[in-house]
Write a protein that holds these residues in place. Structure first.
Motif, PDB file in Angstrom:
ATOM      1  N   PRO A 219       6.451  -5.185  -9.511  1.00  0.00           N
ATOM      2  CA  PRO A 219       7.240  -3.860  -9.899  1.00  0.00           C
ATOM      3  C   PRO A 219       6.468  -2.536 -10.003  1.00  0.00           C
ATOM      4  O   PRO A 219       6.975  -1.790  -9.596  1.00  0.00           O
ATOM      5  CB  PRO A 219       7.831  -4.265 -11.113  1.00  0.00           C
ATOM      6  N   GLU A 220       5.035  -2.831 -10.076  1.00  0.00           N
ATOM      7  CA  GLU A 220       4.309  -1.316 -10.098  1.00  0.00           C
ATOM      8  C   GLU A 220       3.647  -0.787  -9.036  1.00  0.00           C
ATOM      9  O   GLU A 220       3.325   0.109  -8.782  1.00  0.00           O
ATOM     10  CB  GLU A 220       3.049  -1.948 -11.244  1.00  0.00           C
ATOM     11  N   THR A 221       3.893  -1.947  -7.871  1.00  0.00           N
ATOM     12  CA  THR A 221       3.344  -1.260  -6.439  1.00  0.00           C
ATOM     13  C   THR A 221       4.745  -1.602  -5.459  1.00  0.00           C
ATOM     14  O   THR A 221       4.907  -2.460  -4.538  1.00  0.00           O
ATOM     15  CB  THR A 221       2.292  -2.231  -6.118  1.00  0.00           C
ATOM     16  N   PRO A 222       5.814  -0.352  -5.494  1.00  0.00           N
ATOM     17  CA  PRO A 222       6.870  -0.612  -4.814  1.00  0.00           C
ATOM     18  C   PRO A 222       6.389  -0.778  -3.514  1.00  0.00           C
ATOM     19  O   PRO A 222       5.737   0.137  -2.929  1.00  0.00           O
ATOM     20  CB  PRO A 222       7.904   0.583  -5.132  1.00  0.00           C
ATOM     21  N   GLY A 223       7.094  -1.524  -2.679  1.00  0.00           N
ATOM     22  CA  GLY A 223       6.817  -1.623  -1.148  1.00  0.00           C
ATOM     23  C   GLY A 223       5.667  -2.596  -0.716  1.00  0.00           C
ATOM     24  O   GLY A 223       5.449  -2.866   0.474  1.00  0.00           O
TER      25      GLY A 223
ATOM     26  N   TYR B 210       0.653   0.801   3.854  1.00  0.00           N
ATOM     27  CA  TYR B 210       0.686   0.533   2.430  1.00  0.00           C
ATOM     28  C   TYR B 210       0.488   1.473   1.597  1.00  0.00           C
ATOM     29  O   TYR B 210      -0.678   2.241   1.800  1.00  0.00           O
ATOM     30  CB  TYR B 210       0.479  -0.938   1.835  1.00  0.00           C
ATOM     31  N   ARG B 211       1.209   2.032   0.420  1.00  0.00           N
ATOM     32  CA  ARG B 211       0.618   3.138  -0.463  1.00  0.00           C
ATOM     33  C   ARG B 211      -0.255   2.696  -1.585  1.00  0.00           C
ATOM     34  O   ARG B 211      -0.634   3.409  -2.226  1.00  0.00           O
ATOM     35  CB  ARG B 211       1.790   3.815  -1.020  1.00  0.00           C
ATOM     36  N   TRP B 212      -0.612   1.278  -1.579  1.00  0.00           N
ATOM     37  CA  TRP B 212      -1.057   0.621  -2.860  1.00  0.00           C
ATOM     38  C   TRP B 212      -2.055  -0.371  -2.037  1.00  0.00           C
ATOM     39  O   TRP B 212      -1.817  -1.047  -1.172  1.00  0.00           O
ATOM     40  CB  TRP B 212      -0.360  -0.250  -3.631  1.00  0.00           C
TER      41      TRP B 212
ATOM     42  N   MET C  50      -4.484  -4.790 -15.915  1.00  0.00           N
ATOM     43  CA  MET C  50      -3.948  -5.744 -14.614  1.00  0.00           C
ATOM     44  C   MET C  50      -2.342  -5.819 -14.934  1.00  0.00           C
ATOM     45  O   MET C  50      -1.808  -6.211 -15.968  1.00  0.00           O
ATOM     46  CB  MET C  50      -4.579  -7.122 -14.858  1.00  0.00           C
ATOM     47  N   VAL C  51      -1.695  -6.050 -13.558  1.00  0.00           N
ATOM     48  CA  VAL C  51      -0.315  -6.299 -13.683  1.00  0.00           C
ATOM     49  C   VAL C  51      -0.195  -7.724 -13.038  1.00  0.00           C
ATOM     50  O   VAL C  51      -1.057  -8.233 -12.259  1.00  0.00           O
ATOM     51  CB  VAL C  51       0.388  -5.321 -12.976  1.00  0.00           C
ATOM     52  N   ARG C  52       1.069  -8.207 -13.243  1.00  0.00           N
ATOM     53  CA  ARG C  52       1.240  -9.586 -12.356  1.00  0.00           C
ATOM     54  C   ARG C  52       2.021  -9.356 -11.322  1.00  0.00           C
ATOM     55  O   ARG C  52       2.891  -8.537 -11.005  1.00  0.00           O
ATOM     56  CB  ARG C  52       2.225 -10.371 -13.306  1.00  0.00           C
ATOM     57  N   GLY C  53       1.663 -10.251 -10.050  1.00  0.00           N
ATOM     58  CA  GLY C  53       2.544 -10.028  -8.741  1.00  0.00           C
ATOM     59  C   GLY C  53       2.421 -11.364  -8.053  1.00  0.00           C
ATOM     60  O   GLY C  53       1.949 -12.383  -8.766  1.00  0.00           O
TER      61      GLY C  53
ATOM     62  N   THR D 184      -5.588  -5.473 -10.316  1.00  0.00           N
ATOM     63  CA  THR D 184      -5.467  -4.069 -10.342  1.00  0.00           C
ATOM     64  C   THR D 184      -5.311  -3.585  -9.279  1.00  0.00           C
ATOM     65  O   THR D 184      -5.813  -3.905  -8.062  1.00  0.00           O
ATOM     66  CB  THR D 184      -6.961  -3.721 -11.190  1.00  0.00           C
ATOM     67  N   PHE D 185      -5.210  -2.230  -9.131  1.00  0.00           N
ATOM     68  CA  PHE D 185      -4.687  -1.590  -7.756  1.00  0.00           C
ATOM     69  C   PHE D 185      -4.952   0.130  -7.679  1.00  0.00           C
ATOM     70  O   PHE D 185      -5.181   0.440  -9.035  1.00  0.00           O
ATOM     71  CB  PHE D 185      -3.281  -1.671  -7.399  1.00  0.00           C
ATOM     72  N   GLU D 186      -5.035   0.797  -6.704  1.00  0.00           N
ATOM     73  CA  GLU D 186      -5.112   2.220  -6.721  1.00  0.00           C
ATOM     74  C   GLU D 186      -4.164   2.825  -5.788  1.00  0.00           C
ATOM     75  O   GLU D 186      -3.599   1.865  -4.620  1.00  0.00           O
ATOM     76  CB  GLU D 186      -6.449   2.496  -6.240  1.00  0.00           C
ATOM     77  N   GLN D 187      -3.453   3.752  -5.755  1.00  0.00           N
ATOM     78  CA  GLN D 187      -2.566   4.337  -5.022  1.00  0.00           C
ATOM     79  C   GLN D 187      -3.631   5.004  -3.923  1.00  0.00           C
ATOM     80  O   GLN D 187      -4.562   5.677  -4.203  1.00  0.00           O
ATOM     81  CB  GLN D 187      -1.890   5.392  -5.628  1.00  0.00           C
ATOM     82  N   VAL D 188      -2.737   4.907  -2.439  1.00  0.00           N
ATOM     83  CA  VAL D 188      -3.829   5.714  -1.435  1.00  0.00           C
ATOM     84  C   VAL D 188      -2.784   6.171  -0.492  1.00  0.00           C
ATOM     85  O   VAL D 188      -1.571   5.924  -0.588  1.00  0.00           O
ATOM     86  CB  VAL D 188      -4.635   4.333  -0.450  1.00  0.00           C
ATOM     87  N   THR D 189      -3.273   7.038   0.343  1.00  0.00           N
ATOM     88  CA  THR D 189      -2.344   7.758   1.339  1.00  0.00           C
ATOM     89  C   THR D 189      -1.892   6.887   2.155  1.00  0.00           C
ATOM     90  O   THR D 189      -0.626   6.495   2.413  1.00  0.00           O
ATOM     91  CB  THR D 189      -3.118   8.725   2.143  1.00  0.00           C
ATOM     92  N   SER D 190      -2.598   5.825   2.874  1.00  0.00           N
ATOM     93  CA  SER D 190      -1.980   4.723   3.896  1.00  0.00           C
ATOM     94  C   SER D 190      -3.015   3.748   3.940  1.00  0.00           C
ATOM     95  O   SER D 190      -4.046   4.329   4.341  1.00  0.00           O
ATOM     96  CB  SER D 190      -1.447   5.247   5.048  1.00  0.00           C
TER      97      SER D 190
END
Length: 109
Positions: free
Chosen positions: A21-25, A61-63, A1-4, A51-57
């Protein structure tokens, strides 16, 4: 997990954006991603772990969040009472089966 930090929250739609910081944008989040031991709502400026995942859109958003845990949520208990949270809900399901009659052979007997 990351902080946001919650950048925006649209209560009527139950969606928002979290910055880290881990999910720019920004990281897109839906109310169903919020850990249900807390109120299923976020507030602008609120600290969270996610927790997150990268997606096309995802709505531009990319996350996309997978799980969001608002700061201060007590993880020591599997049950958490939410005070003063009009949007919170709880459900349960209980299934009971009748005992078969001893005189009833049942299907296929």
């Amino acid at each position: 997990m990351v902080r946001g930090v919650v950048r925006e929250w649209h209560r009527d739609d139950g969606r928002g954006v979290i910055d880290s910081p881990e999910t720019p944008g920004g990281c897109w989040v839906l109310y169903s991603h919020i850990d249900m031991r807390s109120a299923a709502e976020l507030h602008v400026g609120q600290q969270v772990e996610l927790t997150f995942e990268q997606v096309t859109s995802q709505d531009g958003y990319r996350w996309r969040a997978i799980n969001v845990l608002p700061e201060g949520t007590d993880l020591s208990s599997g049950r958490h009472e939410v005070a003063d949270a009009p949007g919170a809900f709880r459900s349960s399901l209980r299934i009971e089966f009748d005992e078969p009659d001893s005189d009833d052979p049942g299907p296929g007997r």
